[in-house]
Design an enzyme around this catalytic site. Structure first.
Site, PDB file in Angstrom:
ATOM      1  N   GLY A   1       0.845  -1.192   0.000  1.00 47.13           N
ATOM      2  CA  GLY A   1       0.000   0.000   0.000  1.00 47.13           C
ATOM      3  C   GLY A   1       0.884   1.247   0.000  1.00 47.13           C
ATOM      4  CB  CYS A   2       0.160   4.774   0.448  1.00 43.63           C
ATOM      5  SG  CYS A   2      -0.960   4.688  -0.960  1.00 43.63           S
ATOM      6  CB  VAL A   3       3.707   1.667   3.861  1.00 37.30           C
ATOM      7  CG1 VAL A   3       2.434   1.923   4.643  1.00 37.30           C
ATOM      8  CG2 VAL A   3       3.653   0.332   3.161  1.00 37.30           C
TER       9      VAL A   3
END
Lengths: 257, 105, 445
Positions: free
Chosen positions: B103-105
């Site tokens: 994800g957005c990590v």
């Protein structure tokens, strides 16, 4: 040959031009715009949107944000083109006497018409030459270019140069006959006329251009409007106002599974 | 996807080098991953983190949020990076046999 | 044959999310079919492919080209990867004149180039701002990625996120018990910090407001979530988060438009389920663009308002008790807020209210450069390319000198920019969301 060139080809050219451009635009408009593509910041009134479109059309404002040199030559080319087209319409109809409408004498008007025409012609040719130079000298643009891009420039230059040659010192072109001939075409009773060969070549090239136009990148004339309209579309309102269905064709599924 | 043999057992790893099947994890795998992650020795502090992560993962099926991890184990984020140079998500989770957070990590 | 710089999803993996791989023998025919169908359902694709006059103005405006110096990354050239085959099969000049008119046959390498280069476009739309016609290469990229996904071709990164989305309703794969546990932890943090009980409600029935945060706000960026929770508390909103859609980020927008629609429908259904009159999107760029601009096309008319948390903050910050933070702050304009979503002045209004030294980077607003992670380019294996894509951004920040905080109101940018700054040698800059600062500025009671 002269019969075909003088009395058949012009009709084919106009028909192909109109039908071709219409066909391409209709093909675009037949496809839906499923999701709004507004490019922000964008005006949020109808008047604002029209003004933004006009600004883009008249001043090429987006292009100017980037490469200013490119902007100048592209803009000059199009402004000169606009002057040339307008100038042809009034210049031929009024036999270069259009400026008598603002009080000039016939002689002065002819001189003014010729001067403006030559300025516009030089502007166009200079701009085209600079744009060609740019296309050849900037590596990315050179690599991006297709043979058609150079052909387009060559065709336009040929039209311009044959046109300019008719204004060369020592060249006299019978404008009255030309006007009579063009009038006969418009009245759908084409006359077989003895016309200056320079005009015949110029006119022939224009017919070729008209036939070629809808099937080339020159279609950007129409594409500009269709694309900008999408980018200027009003942003959505939530909750969705009753009875609003932006595009009924949105329901058409896009995937082929 | 690749396969690696650790102490006689063939284990599948994904393209990022994480354990493909969490059930394959054991102490040997932790030691193997440590070598991949520039961790010269798995100390007591390392194991405290690894055990915490595994316990949380067994319970919730995902990695714990970073701040909670720091708070519950008592290690400030800076120290976590010292223990696991690739960080809590890419370093500690790998060694502990958790899947890679995405994800957005 | 060029090699795409990312891990590609395997056959079983794409099948698992409903995109079976098309056998190699059928690939080109199917690709042509899908391109035809795509252009007929997407006006932008046709007009943008047919209107380009090859002026090349876009080259010097694209951070992807400027950073990688790879010819195929310059917008008009990137579009050419599709335009050439499009012309060949769908335009008269392409059919008649072939390469003279810039047309080319589809071959085995075309799809590999599409995968390689359409996944180096950040879909930032900056090219559209400088193009005389407004040609938006992001539209071509979206179409190309959609076609590839339908052929079963996609980065493993996208597939992994899609799997999590199907299983849990968020990209990180957080199941409901973990969400509740994390929410309770955040409530404890706020209580510890302020002494006030501020709730982070999960699945609270009869809520007026549905908040859709980025799932990263429940993992690494919890200060963004805490800031939002504090603000909703002070506004007295009757709000909730839904554990079924703890995800503002609509990754379908980034690789497959049907997946995009499913995500959007989830938000709409959950909002209806709670009876919400307002859906507030959290700090997520693509999520905002999708929610704001794609909802009607994806889910039809909706009975609620859709706002961004920064819109709500900008509207209310003046009247909420707050203290001014003494710090020098600059703002990154996420592409999907500026060019894509019309959230341009709101972050500035907030910053001018809550910090005492707000400085703009140059260029800004709709001319801002993308962080380089846009359109989901966060794969580890693409790190080298990502750092090149982020180079312009780094230069913009460095030009400002000493900063106390770099406000980054989008999750992908929050994941990408710290790596970019570190890569180019700046390890001291504190970075985070904008709601984080709002949370620090608000006086809670």
């Amino acid at each position: 040959m002269m019969y075909f060139t003088g009395q058949i080809l012009p009709y084919i050219a106009v028909a192909v031009f109109i039908a071709g451009v219409t066909y391409r635009v209709m093909t675009w408009l037949k496809a839906p715009v499923p999701f709004q593509l507004t490019l922000f910041p964008a005006p949020n009134t109808s008047a604002g949107r029209t003004a933004a479109l006009a600004k883009e059309l008249l001043f090429f404002s987006s292009l100017r944000r980037g490469d200013k040199t490119l902007w100048f030559w592209a803009w000059l080319m199009h402004i000169s083109l606009a002057m040339i087209i307008a100038g042809h319409a009034v210049g031929i109809y009024f036999l270069t006497h259009q400026f008598t409408l603002i009080g000039m004498t016939e002689a002065a008007s002819s001189k003014m018409s010729a001067t403006l025409g030559i300025i516009a012609g030089i502007g166009f040719i200079a701009a085209l030459a600079m744009l060609l130079y740019r296309r050849i000298s900037i590596p990315e643009v050179r690599r991006l270019s297709d043979p058609a891009d150079y052909f387009d420039i060559a065709l336009l230059l040929a039209v311009l140069l044959t046109g300019m040659m008719m204004r060369a010192p020592g060249v006299h072109v019978d404008l009255v006959s030309i006007r009579e001939y063009l009038g006969s075409l418009i009245m759908l009773s084409p006359k077989n006329m003895q016309l200056d060969s320079l005009f015949v070549i110029h006119f022939f090239l224009i017919n070729v251009l008209m036939i070629y136009f809808p099937f080339s990148k020159l279609i950007h004339m129409a594409g500009f409007f269709v694309n900008r309209s999408m980018l200027l579309e009003a942003e959505p309102v939530y909750p969705t106002p009753a009875g609003v269905m932006r595009d009924a064709r949105v329901l058409k599924k896009r995937s082929v599974k | 996807m690749s396969s690696v043999n650790v102490n006689g057992k063939d284990v599948e790893l994904d393209e990022d080098g994480f354990l493909n099947d969490p059930a394959d994890w054991n102490n040997d795998m932790a030691a193997y991953f440590a070598t991949q992650e520039d961790v010269t020795e798995l100390t007591e502090d390392h194991w405290k983190m690894i055990n915490y992560l595994r316990e949380y993962f067994q319970k919730f099926g995902v990695a714990p949020m970073v701040r909670k991890l720091c708070k519950d184990t008592g290690f400030p984020l800076k120290e976590v990076y010292e223990l696991f140079p690739s960080g809590p998500a890419k370093g500690a989770c790998k060694i502990a046999g958790l899947p890679k957070p995405t994800g957005c990590v | 044959m060029i090699k795409p710089p990312m891990h590609i999803a395997k056959e079983k993996e794409v099948e698992a999310i409903g995109f079976p791989m098309v056998p190699e023998a059928e690939l080109l025919n199917q690709a042509k079919e899908k391109l035809k169908h795509m252009k007929e359902s997407m006006r932008s694709l046709m007009v943008m492919l047919e209107t380009c006059t090859k002026c090349g103005n876009c080259a010097q405006q694209c951070h992807s080209y400027l950073g990688t110096q790879d010819y195929n990354n310059f917008p008009a050239a990137r579009a050419e990867l599709m335009r050439r085959v499009y012309k060949r099969y769908f335009t008269l000049q392409g059919k008649l004149f072939g390469s003279f008119a810039g047309a080319e046959d589809f071959d085995a390498e075309t799809l590999t180039k599409w995968l390689t280069y359409f996944y180096q476009c950040n879909e930032c739309r900056r090219c559209a701002v400088f193009c005389p016609f407004g040609i938006d290469t992001a539209e071509v990229t979206i179409a190309a990625r959609h076609i590839l996904s339908e052929l079963g071709i996609m980065p493993r990164f996208m597939q992994g996120i899609a799997v999590n989305m199907i299983k849990t309703g968020n990209n990180m794969g957080l199941p409901a018990p973990a969400i509740i546990d994390n929410a309770e932890f955040m409530e404890d943090e706020i209580l510890e910090e302020t002494g006030i009980v501020v709730k982070v409600p999960i699945d609270k029935p009869n809520s007026d407001v549905l908040y859709v945060p980025s799932s990263a706000d429940f993992f690494t960026n919890i200060d963004t979530m805490i800031g939002a929770a504090k603000m909703f508390h002070m506004l007295g909103l009757n709000w909730t988060i839904s554990s079924a859609i703890l995800e503002a980020a609509n990754f379908g927008l980034l690789f497959n438009l049907d997946v995009m629609e499913e995500h959007n429908k989830r938000i709409v259904n959950e909002a209806k389920k709670f009876g919400a009159k307002l859906v507030i999107q959290g700090e997520c760029g693509h999520g905002w663009r999708a929610a704001k601009m794609y909802t009607e096309g994806a889910s039809g008319p909706v009975p609620f308002e859709i706002k961004h948390v920064l819109e709500v903050a900008a509207e209310n910050i003046d009247r909420l008790p707050h203290k001014k933070l003494s710090m020098r702050v600059t703002l990154h304009d996420p592409c999907n807020y500026g060019r894509g979503g019309n959230i341009i002045e709101q972050p500035r209004k907030i910053l001018r209210t809550i910090v005492d030294d707000f400085v703009e980077m140059t260029p800004n607003r709709e001319e801002n450069f993308c962080c380089g992670g846009g359109s989901g380019l966060l794969m580890d294996e693409m790190k080298d390319i990502r750092m090149q894509l982020g180079k312009k951004k780094f230069e913009q920040v460095q030009a400002l000198g000493k900063l106390d905080y770099f406000a980054i109101p989008c999750s992908i940018c929050k994941a990408q920019l710290p790596t970019v700054m570190e890569h180019y040698g700046n390890n001291d800059l504190k970075m985070g969301g904008l709601m984080d600062l709002v949370g620090k500025s608000l006086i809670i009671s």
